[in-house]
Design a protein around this motif. Structure first.
Motif, mmCIF file in Angstrom:
data_model
loop_
_atom_site.group_PDB
_atom_site.id
_atom_site.type_symbol
_atom_site.label_atom_id
_atom_site.label_comp_id
_atom_site.label_asym_id
_atom_site.label_seq_id
_atom_site.Cartn_x
_atom_site.Cartn_y
_atom_site.Cartn_z
ATOM 1 N N CYS A 113 -49.079 -3.176 48.674
ATOM 2 C CA CYS A 113 -49.543 -2.206 49.907
ATOM 3 C C CYS A 113 -49.443 -3.069 50.947
ATOM 4 O O CYS A 113 -50.270 -3.999 51.128
ATOM 5 N N ASN A 114 -48.997 -2.291 52.153
ATOM 6 C CA ASN A 114 -49.357 -2.855 53.423
ATOM 7 C C ASN A 114 -49.113 -4.207 53.723
ATOM 8 O O ASN A 114 -49.979 -5.016 54.015
ATOM 9 N N THR A 115 -47.983 -4.646 53.106
ATOM 10 C CA THR A 115 -47.702 -6.223 53.031
ATOM 11 C C THR A 115 -46.351 -6.384 53.323
ATOM 12 O O THR A 115 -45.633 -5.482 53.918
ATOM 13 N N ALA A 116 -45.860 -7.710 53.377
ATOM 14 C CA ALA A 116 -44.488 -8.085 53.618
ATOM 15 C C ALA A 116 -44.125 -9.229 52.946
ATOM 16 O O ALA A 116 -45.256 -10.042 52.418
ATOM 17 N N ALA A 117 -43.093 -9.687 52.995
ATOM 18 C CA ALA A 117 -42.514 -10.962 52.116
ATOM 19 C C ALA A 117 -42.821 -12.092 53.085
ATOM 20 O O ALA A 117 -43.049 -13.223 52.590
ATOM 21 N N THR A 136 -42.255 -1.904 40.249
ATOM 22 C CA THR A 136 -42.921 -2.012 41.378
ATOM 23 C C THR A 136 -42.880 -0.886 42.149
ATOM 24 O O THR A 136 -41.820 -0.181 42.644
ATOM 25 N N LEU A 137 -44.134 -0.521 42.947
ATOM 26 C CA LEU A 137 -44.303 0.512 43.994
ATOM 27 C C LEU A 137 -44.698 -0.253 45.236
ATOM 28 O O LEU A 137 -45.503 -0.868 45.258
ATOM 29 N N VAL A 138 -43.869 0.094 46.323
ATOM 30 C CA VAL A 138 -44.055 -0.410 47.662
ATOM 31 C C VAL A 138 -44.946 0.661 48.487
ATOM 32 O O VAL A 138 -44.036 1.720 48.643
ATOM 33 N N VAL A 139 -45.992 0.229 49.265
ATOM 34 C CA VAL A 139 -46.569 1.244 49.885
ATOM 35 C C VAL A 139 -46.635 0.720 51.416
ATOM 36 O O VAL A 139 -46.859 -0.242 51.872
ATOM 37 N N ALA A 140 -46.377 1.459 52.306
ATOM 38 C CA ALA A 140 -46.357 1.286 53.723
ATOM 39 C C ALA A 140 -47.031 2.326 54.421
ATOM 40 O O ALA A 140 -47.330 3.510 53.952
ATOM 41 N N ARG A 146 -39.820 -1.329 53.663
ATOM 42 C CA ARG A 146 -38.425 -1.159 53.139
ATOM 43 C C ARG A 146 -37.534 -2.361 52.735
ATOM 44 O O ARG A 146 -36.740 -2.112 51.935
ATOM 45 N N PHE A 147 -37.781 -3.363 53.514
ATOM 46 C CA PHE A 147 -37.029 -4.637 53.023
ATOM 47 C C PHE A 147 -37.575 -5.163 51.703
ATOM 48 O O PHE A 147 -36.624 -5.310 50.878
ATOM 49 N N MET A 148 -38.669 -4.795 51.233
ATOM 50 C CA MET A 148 -39.157 -5.406 50.121
ATOM 51 C C MET A 148 -38.554 -4.534 48.711
ATOM 52 O O MET A 148 -38.135 -4.702 47.761
ATOM 53 N N HIS A 149 -38.665 -3.087 49.303
ATOM 54 C CA HIS A 149 -38.068 -2.030 48.479
ATOM 55 C C HIS A 149 -36.587 -2.507 48.104
ATOM 56 O O HIS A 149 -36.329 -2.223 47.081
ATOM 57 N N ARG A 150 -35.992 -2.648 49.185
ATOM 58 C CA ARG A 150 -34.469 -2.822 48.861
ATOM 59 C C ARG A 150 -34.180 -4.305 48.047
ATOM 60 O O ARG A 150 -33.299 -4.261 47.355
ATOM 61 N N ARG A 151 -34.885 -5.355 47.955
ATOM 62 C CA ARG A 151 -34.924 -6.354 47.491
ATOM 63 C C ARG A 151 -35.347 -6.583 46.233
ATOM 64 O O ARG A 151 -35.101 -7.285 45.173
ATOM 65 N N TYR A 183 -40.569 3.265 46.672
ATOM 66 C CA TYR A 183 -41.308 3.326 47.938
ATOM 67 C C TYR A 183 -42.125 4.617 48.125
ATOM 68 O O TYR A 183 -41.674 5.667 48.113
ATOM 69 N N ALA A 184 -43.319 4.404 48.984
ATOM 70 C CA ALA A 184 -43.893 5.516 49.506
ATOM 71 C C ALA A 184 -44.606 5.061 50.814
ATOM 72 O O ALA A 184 -44.984 4.017 51.193
ATOM 73 N N GLU A 185 -44.533 6.264 51.757
ATOM 74 C CA GLU A 185 -44.885 6.001 53.104
ATOM 75 C C GLU A 185 -46.011 6.862 53.540
ATOM 76 O O GLU A 185 -45.701 8.001 53.110
#
Length: 263
Positions: free
Chosen positions: A118-122, A207-211, A224-229, A235-237
Motif C-alpha cells: 500500500c502507498n509504496t514504491a520499489a 499480490t495487491l498493490v494499492v495507490a 502501476r510500476f509494481m503492478h506491471r512487474r 491493482y487498486a487506486e
C-alpha cells in the motif's frame, strides 16, 4: 500488547482476532506505530488473527544504533513469526511497511499466503531527500520530530480530510512527534538504500498493490510500476493521499479484505 525479546532488544506487538484463524501481519509506515491500523482492526479481526507490531525504531519497540536496512526489518518480521510459531501469514504493509513486504515477497515468499503493498514504491525518493532528513532529525532531536509532524499532514492526507477529520489527522501525526529521532533516522537510511525495481519479478505470491490518487510521496505511477512487474498482481487506486488506510478507512478496509478472503 506484548513484547518479543530479540537478541538486541524487544519488539512490541499486538494480536487481535480468533486464535485459530489465518494470521494477517500489518506493518506500519515510517514515523507511525501499530495504532495506524486501528480503523481496520474491527473488520479484519473478524476473519483473521491480526498481528500488528511496531517496526524497530518506532513505538514500543527497540531503538538500536543505525543505519538499519530493509533486510534487517524483514528479519524482525520473520523472527516474530518464528517466535509465535506462525509458519505462513498474509502481509499488509504501507509505505516503509510496503518495502518490508517487497523484501519478504522476494526473499521469503514461501512464508506468505498473500502480499498487499500500500502507498509504496520499489524505490522511494532519492539519497538527497533522505540524507537531508537524517541530518535534520539527528541535529534537531525531538524538536525536529515535532516540526516534521507539523509538515506531515500535507503529505499524509488531502486537505479535505485534514479539515474534515482534524482529530484523526492529529492522532496519526502525533505518532511521528513521539518517534525516537535516532530510530527515525535509522529507518530513513533503510528506506534510502532500498531499491527493488529489478527484483519485483521474483515475487510469486498473490499480490495487491494499492495507490492513492493524491499521494505525492509514492504516486500512482509507482504503484502501476509494481503492478506491471509483479506476476499476476492486482491493482487498486483510491482518492487519497499517502495514508490511504486512514483517509478512506471503510473503502480501503473492504477492498483489502475482499482480496484477502479470496486467497
Amino acid at each position: 500488547m506484548a513484547l518479543l525479546q530479540l537478541a538486541d532488544g524487544v519488539l512490541n506487538y499486538q494480536l487481535d482476532g480468533p486464535a485459530d484463524a489465518q494470521v494477517l501481519v500489518l506493518s506500519n509506515s515510517l514515523g507511525t506505530d501499530l495504532g495506524m491500523w486501528d480503523v481496520q482492526i474491527p473488520a479484519w479481526s473478524e476473519h483473521f488473527r491480526v498481528l500488528r507490531y511496531d517496526t524497530r525504531g518506532h513505538g514500543g519497540s527497540l531503538v538500536t544504533q543505525g543505519p538499519y536496512s530493509i533486510e534487517q526489518l524483514g528479519g524482525d518480521v520473520l523472527a516474530l513469526l518464528d517466535a509465535l510459531d506462525i509458519e505462513h501469514a498474509h502481509f499488509v504493509g504501507l509505505s516503509m511497511g510496503g518495502l518490508i513486504g517487497q523484501w519478504l515477497g522476494i526473499n521469503a515468499g514461501h512464508r506468505l499466503h498473500s502480499l498487499t503493498l500500500c502507498n509504496t514504491a520499489a524505490k522511494i525518493a532519492n539519497d538527497e531527500v533522505w540524507n537531508s532528513r537524517i541530518n535534520t532529525v539527528l541535529k534537531g532531536g525531538q524538536q525536529a520530530m515535532a516540526d516534521l509532524r507539523d509538515g506531515s499532514i500535507a503529505r499524509w492526507f488531502t486537505p479535505a480530510f485534514a479539515q474534515a477529520q482534524p482529530a484523526e489527522a492529529q492522532r496519526i501525526c502525533q505518532m511521528l512527534a513521539h518517534t525516537s529521532p535516532e530510530g527515525y533516522a535509522a529507518n530513513c537510511a533503510a528506506v534510502r538504500d532500498a531499491d527493488y525495481r529489478e527484483q519485483l519479478g521474483r515475487i510469486q505470491v498473490p499480490t495487491l498493490v494499492v495507490a492513492g490518487t493524491a499521494d505525492v510521496v509514492t504516486t500512482p505511477e509507482h504503484g502501476r510500476f509494481m503492478h506491471r512487474r509483479i506476476v499476476n498482481a492486482t491493482y487498486a487506486e483510491f482518492p487519497a493521499a499517502h495514508l490511504s488506510n486512514v483517509e478512506i478507512g471503510a473503502a480501503f478496509t473492504a477492498r483489502v479484505l475482499d482480496f484477502l478472503l479470496a486467497r
